[in-house]
Design a protein around this motif. Structure first.
Motif, PDB file in Angstrom:
ATOM      1  N   GLY A  40     -12.633  13.235   6.053  1.00  0.00           N
ATOM      2  CA  GLY A  40     -12.500  13.445   4.684  1.00  0.00           C
ATOM      3  C   GLY A  40     -11.204  13.972   4.309  1.00  0.00           C
ATOM      4  O   GLY A  40     -10.575  13.527   3.308  1.00  0.00           O
ATOM      5  N   VAL A  41     -10.608  14.557   5.264  1.00  0.00           N
ATOM      6  CA  VAL A  41      -9.030  15.161   5.117  1.00  0.00           C
ATOM      7  C   VAL A  41      -8.245  13.995   4.985  1.00  0.00           C
ATOM      8  O   VAL A  41      -7.186  13.857   3.690  1.00  0.00           O
ATOM      9  CB  VAL A  41      -8.679  16.011   6.085  1.00  0.00           C
ATOM     10  N   GLY A  42      -8.090  12.987   5.950  1.00  0.00           N
ATOM     11  CA  GLY A  42      -7.339  12.056   5.820  1.00  0.00           C
ATOM     12  C   GLY A  42      -7.520  11.016   4.313  1.00  0.00           C
ATOM     13  O   GLY A  42      -6.531  10.545   4.034  1.00  0.00           O
ATOM     14  N   ALA A  43      -8.878  10.975   3.924  1.00  0.00           N
ATOM     15  CA  ALA A  43      -8.918  10.149   3.034  1.00  0.00           C
ATOM     16  C   ALA A  43      -8.519  10.837   1.683  1.00  0.00           C
ATOM     17  O   ALA A  43      -7.753  10.076   0.660  1.00  0.00           O
ATOM     18  CB  ALA A  43     -10.697   9.970   2.550  1.00  0.00           C
ATOM     19  N   LEU A  44      -8.681  12.111   1.585  1.00  0.00           N
ATOM     20  CA  LEU A  44      -8.110  12.831   0.486  1.00  0.00           C
ATOM     21  C   LEU A  44      -6.547  12.707   0.542  1.00  0.00           C
ATOM     22  O   LEU A  44      -5.648  12.501  -0.493  1.00  0.00           O
ATOM     23  CB  LEU A  44      -8.299  14.225   0.544  1.00  0.00           C
ATOM     24  N   ILE A  45      -5.951  12.722   1.635  1.00  0.00           N
ATOM     25  CA  ILE A  45      -4.288  12.637   1.562  1.00  0.00           C
ATOM     26  C   ILE A  45      -4.066  11.003   1.436  1.00  0.00           C
ATOM     27  O   ILE A  45      -3.181  10.970   0.558  1.00  0.00           O
ATOM     28  CB  ILE A  45      -3.736  12.680   3.033  1.00  0.00           C
ATOM     29  N   ALA A  46      -4.724  10.109   1.899  1.00  0.00           N
ATOM     30  CA  ALA A  46      -4.495   8.647   1.663  1.00  0.00           C
ATOM     31  C   ALA A  46      -4.685   8.592   0.083  1.00  0.00           C
ATOM     32  O   ALA A  46      -3.787   7.736  -0.430  1.00  0.00           O
ATOM     33  CB  ALA A  46      -5.432   7.851   2.316  1.00  0.00           C
ATOM     34  N   TRP A  47      -5.731   8.848  -0.481  1.00  0.00           N
ATOM     35  CA  TRP A  47      -5.834   8.714  -2.106  1.00  0.00           C
ATOM     36  C   TRP A  47      -4.694   9.421  -2.934  1.00  0.00           C
ATOM     37  O   TRP A  47      -4.241   8.887  -3.896  1.00  0.00           O
ATOM     38  CB  TRP A  47      -7.182   9.061  -2.513  1.00  0.00           C
ATOM     39  N   ILE A  49      -1.572   9.908  -1.845  1.00  0.00           N
ATOM     40  CA  ILE A  49      -0.362   8.998  -1.640  1.00  0.00           C
ATOM     41  C   ILE A  49      -0.486   7.776  -2.524  1.00  0.00           C
ATOM     42  O   ILE A  49       0.433   7.246  -3.065  1.00  0.00           O
ATOM     43  CB  ILE A  49      -0.078   8.700  -0.051  1.00  0.00           C
ATOM     44  N   ALA A  50      -1.725   7.312  -2.247  1.00  0.00           N
ATOM     45  CA  ALA A  50      -1.921   5.701  -3.008  1.00  0.00           C
ATOM     46  C   ALA A  50      -1.845   6.128  -4.506  1.00  0.00           C
ATOM     47  O   ALA A  50      -1.447   5.278  -5.245  1.00  0.00           O
ATOM     48  CB  ALA A  50      -3.269   5.265  -2.499  1.00  0.00           C
ATOM     49  N   GLY A  51      -2.580   7.196  -4.919  1.00  0.00           N
ATOM     50  CA  GLY A  51      -2.780   7.314  -6.194  1.00  0.00           C
ATOM     51  C   GLY A  51      -1.385   7.591  -6.983  1.00  0.00           C
ATOM     52  O   GLY A  51      -1.007   6.970  -8.175  1.00  0.00           O
ATOM     53  N   GLY A  52      -0.658   8.608  -6.460  1.00  0.00           N
ATOM     54  CA  GLY A  52       0.737   8.935  -6.647  1.00  0.00           C
ATOM     55  C   GLY A  52       1.749   7.534  -6.600  1.00  0.00           C
ATOM     56  O   GLY A  52       2.300   7.509  -7.756  1.00  0.00           O
ATOM     57  N   GLY A  53       1.652   6.725  -5.683  1.00  0.00           N
ATOM     58  CA  GLY A  53       2.332   5.728  -5.727  1.00  0.00           C
ATOM     59  C   GLY A  53       2.159   4.626  -6.454  1.00  0.00           C
ATOM     60  O   GLY A  53       2.939   3.980  -7.405  1.00  0.00           O
ATOM     61  N   MET A  54       0.874   4.577  -6.860  1.00  0.00           N
ATOM     62  CA  MET A  54       0.557   3.317  -7.744  1.00  0.00           C
ATOM     63  C   MET A  54       0.423   3.912  -9.145  1.00  0.00           C
ATOM     64  O   MET A  54       0.743   3.079 -10.010  1.00  0.00           O
ATOM     65  CB  MET A  54      -0.947   3.053  -7.495  1.00  0.00           C
ATOM     66  N   LEU A  55       0.476   5.285  -9.285  1.00  0.00           N
ATOM     67  CA  LEU A  55       0.704   5.737 -10.926  1.00  0.00           C
ATOM     68  C   LEU A  55       2.265   5.305 -11.011  1.00  0.00           C
ATOM     69  O   LEU A  55       2.553   5.048 -12.198  1.00  0.00           O
ATOM     70  CB  LEU A  55       0.649   7.211 -10.866  1.00  0.00           C
ATOM     71  N   ARG A 202      -2.191   6.137   7.704  1.00  0.00           N
ATOM     72  CA  ARG A 202      -1.635   4.812   7.765  1.00  0.00           C
ATOM     73  C   ARG A 202      -2.548   3.882   8.140  1.00  0.00           C
ATOM     74  O   ARG A 202      -2.513   2.647   7.343  1.00  0.00           O
ATOM     75  CB  ARG A 202      -0.633   4.797   8.690  1.00  0.00           C
ATOM     76  N   GLY A 203      -3.932   3.932   8.599  1.00  0.00           N
ATOM     77  CA  GLY A 203      -4.832   2.969   8.794  1.00  0.00           C
ATOM     78  C   GLY A 203      -5.326   2.675   7.694  1.00  0.00           C
ATOM     79  O   GLY A 203      -6.337   1.655   7.347  1.00  0.00           O
ATOM     80  N   THR A 204      -5.416   3.451   6.612  1.00  0.00           N
ATOM     81  CA  THR A 204      -6.158   3.296   5.287  1.00  0.00           C
ATOM     82  C   THR A 204      -5.054   2.381   4.078  1.00  0.00           C
ATOM     83  O   THR A 204      -5.586   1.727   3.177  1.00  0.00           O
ATOM     84  CB  THR A 204      -6.459   4.528   4.734  1.00  0.00           C
ATOM     85  N   MET A 205      -3.697   2.410   4.545  1.00  0.00           N
ATOM     86  CA  MET A 205      -2.787   2.152   3.646  1.00  0.00           C
ATOM     87  C   MET A 205      -3.253   0.700   2.828  1.00  0.00           C
ATOM     88  O   MET A 205      -2.937   0.329   1.655  1.00  0.00           O
ATOM     89  CB  MET A 205      -1.535   2.083   4.078  1.00  0.00           C
ATOM     90  N   LEU A 206      -3.374  -0.127   3.836  1.00  0.00           N
ATOM     91  CA  LEU A 206      -3.496  -1.871   3.251  1.00  0.00           C
ATOM     92  C   LEU A 206      -4.728  -1.812   2.569  1.00  0.00           C
ATOM     93  O   LEU A 206      -4.781  -2.565   1.683  1.00  0.00           O
ATOM     94  CB  LEU A 206      -3.799  -2.620   4.460  1.00  0.00           C
ATOM     95  N   VAL A 207      -5.940  -0.945   2.873  1.00  0.00           N
ATOM     96  CA  VAL A 207      -7.151  -1.017   1.982  1.00  0.00           C
ATOM     97  C   VAL A 207      -6.801  -0.498   0.691  1.00  0.00           C
ATOM     98  O   VAL A 207      -7.238  -0.834  -0.308  1.00  0.00           O
ATOM     99  CB  VAL A 207      -8.057  -0.150   2.599  1.00  0.00           C
ATOM    100  N   THR A 208      -5.987   0.593   0.585  1.00  0.00           N
ATOM    101  CA  THR A 208      -5.787   1.241  -0.646  1.00  0.00           C
ATOM    102  C   THR A 208      -4.944   0.204  -1.586  1.00  0.00           C
ATOM    103  O   THR A 208      -5.226   0.336  -2.775  1.00  0.00           O
ATOM    104  CB  THR A 208      -5.102   2.751  -0.557  1.00  0.00           C
ATOM    105  N   VAL A 209      -4.076  -0.332  -1.133  1.00  0.00           N
ATOM    106  CA  VAL A 209      -3.290  -1.446  -1.584  1.00  0.00           C
ATOM    107  C   VAL A 209      -4.149  -2.510  -2.388  1.00  0.00           C
ATOM    108  O   VAL A 209      -4.152  -2.682  -3.331  1.00  0.00           O
ATOM    109  CB  VAL A 209      -2.174  -2.067  -0.825  1.00  0.00           C
ATOM    110  N   PHE A 210      -5.243  -2.983  -1.395  1.00  0.00           N
ATOM    111  CA  PHE A 210      -6.101  -3.997  -1.777  1.00  0.00           C
ATOM    112  C   PHE A 210      -6.992  -3.630  -3.147  1.00  0.00           C
ATOM    113  O   PHE A 210      -7.128  -4.459  -4.149  1.00  0.00           O
ATOM    114  CB  PHE A 210      -6.901  -4.475  -0.902  1.00  0.00           C
ATOM    115  N   VAL A 211      -7.354  -2.390  -3.428  1.00  0.00           N
ATOM    116  CA  VAL A 211      -8.321  -2.151  -4.197  1.00  0.00           C
ATOM    117  C   VAL A 211      -7.377  -1.733  -5.612  1.00  0.00           C
ATOM    118  O   VAL A 211      -8.106  -1.724  -6.619  1.00  0.00           O
ATOM    119  CB  VAL A 211      -8.971  -0.628  -4.038  1.00  0.00           C
ATOM    120  N   PHE A 212      -6.057  -1.655  -5.423  1.00  0.00           N
ATOM    121  CA  PHE A 212      -5.223  -1.375  -6.471  1.00  0.00           C
ATOM    122  C   PHE A 212      -4.787  -2.584  -7.045  1.00  0.00           C
ATOM    123  O   PHE A 212      -4.190  -2.680  -8.129  1.00  0.00           O
ATOM    124  CB  PHE A 212      -4.127  -0.294  -6.418  1.00  0.00           C
TER     125      PHE A 212
END
Length: 476
Positions: A40-47, A49-55, A202-212
């Protein structure tokens, strides 16, 4: 070229294009794909980062839509305007390949979903599954040939239809949410006890890119907008809505099943989460919702893919035949080439070990160059050509947003890893043939000195990737 009123799209249709492009296969696989690598903690950090970057990227697209209204092909046009013909071509080629690979992932996931009920379909990459996907591929192809406006209208309807099951999933997941399970999942639990949190993220980064991927949908399709201002607004509104859905689906799932159980789910893993809350009918419900969602995203991406090739041909960086339209003003030649490549990728998936994961990660890797070039162009404008109509504070804001977007896109290339970067070169290098044809057609020199050096680097990387595939150092 001025489009007739019948082809113009209003703000709701542009928002639907953005949402329809982003909400597809990825959101339905989030519980399992996140559960495999982080808690859960890693997921929150990942989102975060991804949310901020994609914004930042979304704001960059909004700024460029306002400042450069004459650039109608989004990521391709921005790359060409900022860095020249060949980088612009590579951006168009990469984005087109993303559309094709994304469509492959959609067909694979549809067949994998049905494979839970019809074993002959397996994980979506069996011969039978590929044959059925091929029939669907060409059915949608001929639908789009009937007219862009008709297909875009259908996309709006499907976008609304596919959001409903996701909302219902969130309500049931909230009902079944267990705070104790969520707490146990915060650090990842068994299997991730010693994994550094940054490595999990880091393991989530390509997944977050894919959904955005698809956040630029309104920008790519901007030549059909009734009002130019609607392009940027549609991008921001679509992004905000989709980000909320993605975070809620991920985090609520951590409150239903323990992380190892999430990691073991079959995709679409949202089905397994809902089944744990309400029983077997929940899995069936999500499966139906996924098929509607993926078909809608597939339609949007087919439109975007053909539009990118068509626009690049109009701007003389793709062969002239790709600028042909049929009597319904659909870029028919570009559509035929697009679906021909999708068909080839579908056949190749028969030989892949994990077809869906391969398609997802390669799609994410291919989009990084177009995103990086777009952000870098916005940074170049903010630094060298600040908007004279803005205040000093507004110009600083443009510069900061463009800088952050550029850093985020560059960081994603590192996070994605060498394997998928090399695999992407197997598309970029041979795809340059289209650029060479376009240059020769118009009597231009194929490469400048700098472009020739860039091409040599791509060839060397592609050769390395090919050798690694032959030796087994890289496995599909």
């Amino acid at each position: 070229m001025t489009e007739p009123p019948a082809q113009r799209l209003a703000l709701p249709a542009l928002i639907a294009m953005v949402v329809g492009s982003m909400v597809g296969a990825g959101i339905f696989s989030l519980p399992q794909t996140f559960g495999r690598v982080t808690g859960g903690v890693g997921a929150l950090i990942a989102w975060a980062i991804a949310g901020g970057g994609m914004l930042m990227l979304a704001l960059v697209f909004q700024t460029l839509a306002r400042r450069k209204p004459g650039l109608d092909a989004g990521v391709y046009a921005y790359a060409k305007a900022g860095f020249g013909n060949y980088p612009g071509f590579l951006s168009a080629l990469g984005y087109w390949a993303v559309c094709c690979l994304g469509n492959v992932s959609y067909w694979v996931l549809i067949q994998s979903t049905l494979g839970a009920y019809y074993p002959v379909l397996g994980d979506g990459s069996t011969v039978t599954a590929v044959a059925i996907s091929s029939v669907g591929l060409w059915t949608v192809h001929f639908l789009i040939l009937r007219g862009v406006k008709q297909a875009a209208a259908l996309n709006t309807i499907v976008t609304v239809a596919k959001i409903i099951p996701i909302i219902l999933f969130l309500l049931f997941a909230l009902y079944g949410f267990d705070a104790a399970i969520f707490y146990d999942n915060l650090d990842g639990g068994p299997g991730l006890d010693n994994a550094p949190i940054l490595e999990q993220v880091r393991g989530t980064m390509l997944v977050t890119v894919f959904v955005f991927v698809g956040i630029e949908g309104a920008s790519v399709y901007s030549r059909y907008a009734r009002r130019r201002a609607d392009v940027g607004l549609a991008t921001i509104l679509g992004f905000a809505g989709v980000l909320s859905l993605l975070v809620l689906v991920t985090m609520l799932s951590y409150g239903v099943l323990l992380r190892p159980d999430l990691a073991a789910l079959r995709n679409p893993s949202m089905a397994g989460v809902l089944e744990a809350v309400v029983g077997r009918w929940g899995a069936v419900f999500v499966s139906v919702g996924l098929i509607i969602s993926v078909l809608g995203a597939y339609l949007a991406w087919s439109l975007l893919a053909a539009e990118v090739l068509f626009s690049a041909a109009r701007m003389e960086s793709m062969p002239a035949f790709l600028a042909r339209e049929n009597r319904n003003r659909v870029p028919s030649a570009a559509l035929w080439l697009t679906n021909g490549l999708v068909q080839a990728f579908l056949i190749a998936m028969i030989f892949a070990e994990e077809a869906f994961i391969l398609a997802v990660k390669l799609t994410s890797s291919m989009i990084l160059l177009p995103y990086l070039l777009t952000a870098a162009y916005a940074l170049k404008l903010a630094w060298l050509e600040p908007d004279p109509t803005e205040t000093a504070r507004a110009r600083r804001g443009d510069f900061i947003r463009a800088t952050l977007a550029t850093i985020y896109a560059a960081g994603l290339i590192y996070a994605g890893g060498l394997k998928f970067l090399l695999l992407s070169l197997l598309i970029y290098a041979p795809g340059t043939i289209l650029f060479a044809i376009a240059q020769r057609e118009r009597g231009h020199r194929i490469f400048t000195t700098t472009e020739a050096i860039l091409f040599a680097i791509l060839i060397a990387g592609a050769a390395l990737a090919f050798a690694a595939l032959q030796t087994g150092a890289i496995r599909l």
